[in-house]
Design a protein around this motif. Structure first.
Motif, PDB file in Angstrom:
ATOM      1  N   ALA A  67       0.622  -1.183   0.190  1.00 18.99           N
ATOM      2  CA  ALA A  67       0.510   0.350  -0.311  1.00 18.99           C
ATOM      3  C   ALA A  67       0.870   1.338  -0.053  1.00 18.99           C
ATOM      4  O   ALA A  67       0.507   2.409   0.308  1.00 18.99           O
ATOM      5  N   HIS A  68       1.679   1.370   0.249  1.00 11.69           N
ATOM      6  CA  HIS A  68       2.550   2.435   0.395  1.00 11.69           C
ATOM      7  C   HIS A  68       4.219   2.111  -0.488  1.00 11.69           C
ATOM      8  O   HIS A  68       5.035   2.508   0.061  1.00 11.69           O
ATOM      9  N   PRO A  69       4.685   2.031  -2.190  1.00 10.92           N
ATOM     10  CA  PRO A  69       4.773   1.897  -2.976  1.00 10.92           C
ATOM     11  C   PRO A  69       6.397   3.510  -3.036  1.00 10.92           C
ATOM     12  O   PRO A  69       7.265   3.717  -3.699  1.00 10.92           O
ATOM     13  N   GLU A  70       5.369   4.452  -2.360  1.00  4.76           N
ATOM     14  CA  GLU A  70       6.074   6.067  -1.953  1.00  4.76           C
ATOM     15  C   GLU A  70       7.630   6.132  -1.010  1.00  4.76           C
ATOM     16  O   GLU A  70       7.866   7.095  -1.172  1.00  4.76           O
ATOM     17  N   MET A  71       7.163   5.231  -0.105  1.00  3.34           N
ATOM     18  CA  MET A  71       7.865   4.583   0.754  1.00  3.34           C
ATOM     19  C   MET A  71       8.618   4.002   0.849  1.00  3.34           C
ATOM     20  O   MET A  71       9.441   4.172   0.860  1.00  3.34           O
ATOM     21  N   MET A  72       7.918   3.017   0.307  1.00  5.27           N
ATOM     22  CA  MET A  72       9.207   0.916   0.473  1.00  5.27           C
ATOM     23  C   MET A  72       9.073   0.716  -1.006  1.00  5.27           C
ATOM     24  O   MET A  72       8.215   0.217  -1.408  1.00  5.27           O
ATOM     25  N   ILE A  73      10.488   0.267  -1.491  1.00  2.00           N
ATOM     26  CA  ILE A  73      10.499  -0.523  -2.692  1.00  2.00           C
ATOM     27  C   ILE A  73      11.017  -1.945  -2.479  1.00  2.00           C
ATOM     28  O   ILE A  73      11.442  -1.731  -1.683  1.00  2.00           O
ATOM     29  N   GLU A  74      10.467  -2.230  -3.169  1.00  2.63           N
ATOM     30  CA  GLU A  74      10.202  -4.109  -2.895  1.00  2.63           C
ATOM     31  C   GLU A  74      11.307  -4.094  -4.788  1.00  2.63           C
ATOM     32  O   GLU A  74      11.637  -5.167  -4.242  1.00  2.63           O
ATOM     33  N   ASN A  75      11.217  -3.362  -5.577  1.00  7.63           N
ATOM     34  CA  ASN A  75      12.112  -3.767  -7.046  1.00  7.63           C
ATOM     35  C   ASN A  75      13.103  -2.544  -6.997  1.00  7.63           C
ATOM     36  O   ASN A  75      13.573  -1.842  -8.014  1.00  7.63           O
ATOM     37  N   ALA A  76      14.248  -2.934  -6.079  1.00 10.95           N
ATOM     38  CA  ALA A  76      15.038  -1.382  -5.941  1.00 10.95           C
ATOM     39  C   ALA A  76      16.274  -1.599  -7.261  1.00 10.95           C
ATOM     40  O   ALA A  76      16.545   0.002  -7.481  1.00 10.95           O
ATOM     41  N   PRO A  77      16.390  -2.466  -7.853  1.00  8.94           N
ATOM     42  CA  PRO A  77      17.239  -1.963  -8.848  1.00  8.94           C
ATOM     43  C   PRO A  77      17.062  -1.343 -10.332  1.00  8.94           C
ATOM     44  O   PRO A  77      18.070  -0.665 -10.884  1.00  8.94           O
ATOM     45  N   GLN A  78      15.709  -0.953  -9.992  1.00  7.69           N
ATOM     46  CA  GLN A  78      14.985  -0.025 -10.491  1.00  7.69           C
ATOM     47  C   GLN A  78      15.661   1.489 -10.845  1.00  7.69           C
ATOM     48  O   GLN A  78      15.206   2.469 -11.486  1.00  7.69           O
ATOM     49  N   TYR A  79      16.034   1.335  -9.656  1.00  2.92           N
ATOM     50  CA  TYR A  79      16.231   3.307  -9.118  1.00  2.92           C
ATOM     51  C   TYR A  79      17.800   2.889  -9.140  1.00  2.92           C
ATOM     52  O   TYR A  79      18.476   3.850  -8.616  1.00  2.92           O
ATOM     53  N   LYS A  80      18.107   1.609  -9.792  1.00  5.26           N
ATOM     54  CA  LYS A  80      19.881   2.304 -10.052  1.00  5.26           C
ATOM     55  C   LYS A  80      20.513   3.387 -10.324  1.00  5.26           C
ATOM     56  O   LYS A  80      20.230   3.768 -11.505  1.00  5.26           O
ATOM     57  N   GLY A  81      21.578   3.692 -10.069  1.00  2.00           N
ATOM     58  CA  GLY A  81      21.685   5.034 -10.334  1.00  2.00           C
ATOM     59  C   GLY A  81      20.846   6.707  -9.907  1.00  2.00           C
ATOM     60  O   GLY A  81      20.818   7.767 -11.067  1.00  2.00           O
ATOM     61  N   LYS A  82      19.394   6.168 -10.093  1.00  2.00           N
ATOM     62  CA  LYS A  82      18.264   7.224 -10.041  1.00  2.00           C
ATOM     63  C   LYS A  82      17.529   8.055  -8.749  1.00  2.00           C
ATOM     64  O   LYS A  82      16.355   8.377  -8.130  1.00  2.00           O
ATOM     65  N   TRP A  83      18.621   7.516  -7.829  1.00  2.00           N
ATOM     66  CA  TRP A  83      18.103   7.113  -5.884  1.00  2.00           C
ATOM     67  C   TRP A  83      17.375   8.696  -5.625  1.00  2.00           C
ATOM     68  O   TRP A  83      16.493   8.984  -4.691  1.00  2.00           O
ATOM     69  N   GLN A  84      17.956   9.900  -5.996  1.00  2.00           N
ATOM     70  CA  GLN A  84      17.271  11.014  -5.294  1.00  2.00           C
ATOM     71  C   GLN A  84      15.997  11.496  -6.476  1.00  2.00           C
ATOM     72  O   GLN A  84      15.564  11.760  -5.556  1.00  2.00           O
ATOM     73  N   THR A  85      15.568  10.662  -7.308  1.00  2.00           N
ATOM     74  CA  THR A  85      14.208  11.055  -7.363  1.00  2.00           C
ATOM     75  C   THR A  85      13.458  11.412  -6.975  1.00  2.00           C
ATOM     76  O   THR A  85      12.435  11.026  -6.943  1.00  2.00           O
ATOM     77  N   ARG A  86      13.636   9.582  -5.857  1.00  2.00           N
ATOM     78  CA  ARG A  86      12.782   9.118  -4.886  1.00  2.00           C
ATOM     79  C   ARG A  86      12.716  10.268  -3.935  1.00  2.00           C
ATOM     80  O   ARG A  86      11.993  10.229  -2.525  1.00  2.00           O
ATOM     81  N   PHE A  87      13.870  11.165  -3.713  1.00  2.00           N
ATOM     82  CA  PHE A  87      13.477  12.563  -2.396  1.00  2.00           C
ATOM     83  C   PHE A  87      12.973  13.792  -2.900  1.00  2.00           C
ATOM     84  O   PHE A  87      12.806  13.734  -3.890  1.00  2.00           O
ATOM     85  N   ALA A  88      13.276  14.248  -2.048  1.00  2.00           N
ATOM     86  CA  ALA A  88      11.823  16.138  -1.996  1.00  2.00           C
ATOM     87  C   ALA A  88      13.258  16.840  -2.658  1.00  2.00           C
ATOM     88  O   ALA A  88      12.611  17.465  -3.904  1.00  2.00           O
ATOM     89  N   LYS A  89      14.412  16.582  -2.156  1.00  2.00           N
ATOM     90  CA  LYS A  89      15.888  17.431  -3.330  1.00  2.00           C
ATOM     91  C   LYS A  89      16.211  16.406  -3.158  1.00  2.00           C
ATOM     92  O   LYS A  89      17.185  15.660  -2.608  1.00  2.00           O
ATOM     93  N   GLU A  90      17.258  16.759  -3.999  1.00  2.00           N
ATOM     94  CA  GLU A  90      18.569  16.113  -4.568  1.00  2.00           C
ATOM     95  C   GLU A  90      19.937  16.638  -2.743  1.00  2.00           C
ATOM     96  O   GLU A  90      20.049  17.410  -2.848  1.00  2.00           O
TER      97      GLU A  90
END
Length: 212
Positions: A15-38
């Motif tokens: 229910a909370h994909p905005e906070m908990m990631i189960e498929n982490a490889p999809q964000y490899k090199g792009k983790w900063q996009t998950r946060f409010a600011k870099e």
């Protein structure tokens, strides 16, 4: 320590994909996009129930934090706590700490935390310790130049092993504390659940910080 699986854990995580990631490889090199600011990115491997990583995110809004936990129910407990705080600089991963190279690009992480990791005390299990040379190599890969690894433990055997392993790997020590809670370093220390438990029994807490 394994925690009995709770029926509510999987639905909460889903229910909370905005906070908990189960498929982490999809964000490899792009983790900063998950946060409010870099901002600089710090990672805890084995966050447990989340007390440390949530406390760090609250204390340091200028840093982005990721907590990683392999046990789904334990990760769900951390998620429940994190949701209450609404921290824009915190993300959680339900995944395996042995897959870090699949999760993060080279140099993507600024600092790592290893808190009260399983000591694997038997000699034949040394390769499973999170400060064994193969793990250190994976940390070096995802950490930026001179990126740091911070370790806390109540286990003297693991601490001594880690000191030797890191030294043999060519790491440089920024600090070593044999009794963290009775040192100036404790002033801004954020405790884990295990840390509180062991310290209450009078067990000294060992800490080191080293960089590549």
């Amino acid at each position: 320590m394994r925690v009995k699986h709770k029926k509510w854990a999987d639905p909460l995580i889903a229910a909370h994909p905005e906070m908990m990631i189960e498929n982490a490889p999809q964000y490899k090199g792009k983790w900063q996009t998950r946060f409010a600011k870099e901002q600089p990115l710090h990672l805890e491997v084995g966050m447990g129930k989340g007390q440390f990583i949530i406390g760090m995110a609250m204390a340091h809004p200028e840093i982005n934090f990721i907590g990683l936990e392999i046990q789904r129910t334990v990760a769900a407990i951390a998620l429940k706590k994190a949701l209450e705080k609404e921290l824009p600089n915190l993300q959680l991963i339900c995944g395996d700490g042995g897959d870090l190279a699949e999760y993060f690009a080279p140099g993507e992480v600024s600092k790592m935390y290893l808190n009260f990791s399983d000591p694997w005390p038997k000699k034949r299990h040394a390769k499973r310790r999170l400060t064994y040379k193969t793990f250190l190599a994976s940390y070096r890969n995802i950490l930026q130049e001179h990126g740091a690894v911070e370790l806390k433990t109540d286990n003297m055997g693991l601490f001594e092993f880690s000191l030797a392993s890191m030294n043999n790997f060519g790491m440089h020590f920024d600090g070593v504390w044999l009794d963290l809670h009775n040192s100036p370093e404790n002033e801004h220390n954020v405790e884990t659940e295990y840390e509180q438990k062991f310290a209450a029994k009078g067990q000294p807490i060992y800490k080191l910080t080293a960089n590549f």
